[in-house]
Design an enzyme around this catalytic site. Structure first.
Site, PDB file in Angstrom:
ATOM      1  N   ARG A 180       0.791  -1.219   0.000  1.00  0.00           N
ATOM      2  CA  ARG A 180       0.000   0.000   0.000  1.00  0.00           C
ATOM      3  C   ARG A 180       0.826   1.273   0.000  1.00  0.00           C
ATOM      4  O   ARG A 180       0.642   2.146  -0.826  1.00  0.00           O
ATOM      5  CB  ARG A 180      -0.817   0.102   1.309  1.00  0.00           C
ATOM      6  N   THR A 181       1.705   1.372   0.997  1.00  0.00           N
ATOM      7  CA  THR A 181       2.362   2.653   1.194  1.00  0.00           C
ATOM      8  C   THR A 181       3.174   3.013  -0.041  1.00  0.00           C
ATOM      9  O   THR A 181       3.124   4.128  -0.558  1.00  0.00           O
ATOM     10  CB  THR A 181       3.253   2.603   2.449  1.00  0.00           C
ATOM     11  N   HIS A 218       5.005   6.356  11.613  1.00  0.00           N
ATOM     12  CA  HIS A 218       4.546   6.200  10.234  1.00  0.00           C
ATOM     13  C   HIS A 218       3.604   7.372   9.929  1.00  0.00           C
ATOM     14  O   HIS A 218       2.392   7.217   9.841  1.00  0.00           O
ATOM     15  CB  HIS A 218       3.798   4.865  10.137  1.00  0.00           C
ATOM     16  N   LYS A 266      25.430  -3.991  -0.280  1.00  0.00           N
ATOM     17  CA  LYS A 266      26.897  -3.966  -0.359  1.00  0.00           C
ATOM     18  C   LYS A 266      27.482  -3.252   0.850  1.00  0.00           C
ATOM     19  O   LYS A 266      28.682  -3.027   0.927  1.00  0.00           O
ATOM     20  CB  LYS A 266      27.339  -3.219  -1.620  1.00  0.00           C
ATOM     21  N   ARG A 317      11.206   3.791   3.510  1.00  0.00           N
ATOM     22  CA  ARG A 317      10.788   2.863   4.581  1.00  0.00           C
ATOM     23  C   ARG A 317      11.993   2.016   4.946  1.00  0.00           C
ATOM     24  O   ARG A 317      12.725   1.544   4.087  1.00  0.00           O
ATOM     25  CB  ARG A 317       9.659   1.964   4.102  1.00  0.00           C
TER      26      ARG A 317
HETATM   27  C1  NCD Z   1       1.344  -0.530   8.390  1.00  0.00           C
HETATM   28  C2  NCD Z   1       2.835  -0.425   8.607  1.00  0.00           C
HETATM   29  O1  NCD Z   1       3.610  -0.664   7.673  1.00  0.00           O
HETATM   30  O2  NCD Z   1       3.212  -0.067   9.711  1.00  0.00           O
HETATM   31  N1  NCD Z   1       1.035  -0.775   7.057  1.00  0.00           N
HETATM   32  C3  NCD Z   1       0.863   0.288   6.223  1.00  0.00           C
HETATM   33  O3  NCD Z   1       1.764   1.035   5.941  1.00  0.00           O
HETATM   34  N2  NCD Z   1      -0.367   0.531   5.791  1.00  0.00           N
HETATM   35  C4  NCD Z   1       0.668  -1.458   9.308  1.00  0.00           C
HETATM   36  C5  NCD Z   1       1.175  -2.879   9.379  1.00  0.00           C
HETATM   37  O4  NCD Z   1       2.103  -3.260   8.668  1.00  0.00           O
HETATM   38  O5  NCD Z   1       0.618  -3.608  10.179  1.00  0.00           O
END
Ligand code: NCD
Length: 307
Positions: A51-52, A129, A80, A101
């Site tokens: 999703r993100t 997040h 590396k 991320r």
């Molecule tokens: C969340 C995350 O990555 O923290 N997912 C997301 O970005 N929608 C929640 C999760 O992974 O449980």
């Protein structure tokens, strides 16, 4: 260079402005279709995501921009031994903005300190997040027409759930909110979050292990997955993973206008039978995430002087 690493990097006024812009994007998508022409977003995802990452990429495309990315840590120079700060400096030479991320808490902060373009934290370990919180806030606003005077239940893995930490931080700034923290003993909200975002602001809250008892008073129910990847041993995960499973039966005592949110991915914690309930908002939440990320990309590129 302005980056967004934590939700506290955005003032309440800025959160409200981002919601306003996202609403305008929803109402007038054509107005925004070319605002980022020829601009590039780099997505650096060193931890799994569907999703993100797609949401950031779709957001940039819908603004008319382009996306460059490394698909995972294994296929980037991180494998590396390149440091996060070097990667950030290098990618700044190619992109106008970076979404990152990383499994390590603080990685996006380090990246931002060396990048010469804005960095957006798309999740750093069990820490925070912020852009999921933007999605959550727009969803609450669209469902409830307000971000205050709400009783919000957070249920599941409140210890490792970074989305919970960020959302509590944001909602604690709006008047009249109350929190109900529902988790097993072992997965309680970390004391630093409780201290900074709840206790120091005098916000009423209760802690419980019982979802059904809490249900009738909730305006929002924020369900979360037990974060398997952050456990030290599989046994504990297996014991705790099904602590809460939301079913239509459990919703019988809920308010008729409850809004059920979940950052997704869902594992077992919401039965699919709940998906048809009009109170289930988690798929709308996904779409809202894209609009808020569009609003944030625009804001940061404008502040950087790129737009
Ligand atoms: C969340 C995350 O990555 O923290 N997912 C997301 O970005 N929608 C929640 C999760 O992974 O449980």
């Amino acid at each position: 260079m302005r980056s967004v690493i934590d939700i506290v990097d955005l003032s309440t006024e800025e959160l409200d402005d981002l919601i306003k812009v996202a609403r305008d994007i929803i109402a007038n998508p054509d107005k925004y279709a070319h605002v980022c022409d020829r601009k590039k977003l780099a997505t650096l995802f060193f931890e799994p995501s569907t999703r993100t990452r797609l949401s950031f990429e779709a957001a940039m495309y819908e603004l008319g921009g382009h996306v460059i990315s490394v698909p995972d840590a294994g296929s980037s120079s991180a494998s590396k031994g390149e440091s996060v700060s070097d990667t950030a400096r290098v990618v700044s030479c190619y992109a106008d903005i970076i979404a990152m991320r990383h499994p390590k808490e603080g990685a996006a902060f380090v990246a931002a300190s060396k990048a010469t373009v804005p960095v957006i934290n798309a999740g750093d370990g069990g820490h925070c997040h912020p852009t999921q919180t933007l999605a959550d806030l727009l969803t609450i606003e669209l469902e409830k027409n307000r971000l205050g005077n709400l009783t919000v239940g957070f249920c599941g893995d409140l210890k490792f759930g970074r989305t919970v930490h960020s959302l509590i931080n944001a909602l604690s700034r709006y008047e009249g909110n109350k929190f109900v923290l529902i988790s097993p003993e072992e997965l309680k909200l970390p004391s630093y979050v409780k201290k900074d975002a709840i206790k120091s602001k005098g916000i009423p809250y209760e802690q419980t292990t019982n979802l059904e008892e809490a249900m009738p008073k909730l305006d929002i129910l924020y369900m979360t997955r037990v974060q398997r990847e952050r456990f030290f041993n599989e046994e504990d995960y297996l014991r705790l993973k099904d602590s809460y499973i939301l079913t239509p039966e459990k919703l019988r005592k809920a308010k008729p206008d409850l809004a059920i949110l979940h950052p997704l991915p869902r594992v077992n914690e919401i039965s699919v039978a709940v998906d048809d309930d009009p109170r289930a908002c988690y798929f709308k939440q996904v779409e809202n995430g894209k609009y808020m990320r569009m609003a944030l990309i625009l804001k940061l590129l404008k502040e950087a002087g790129t737009l």
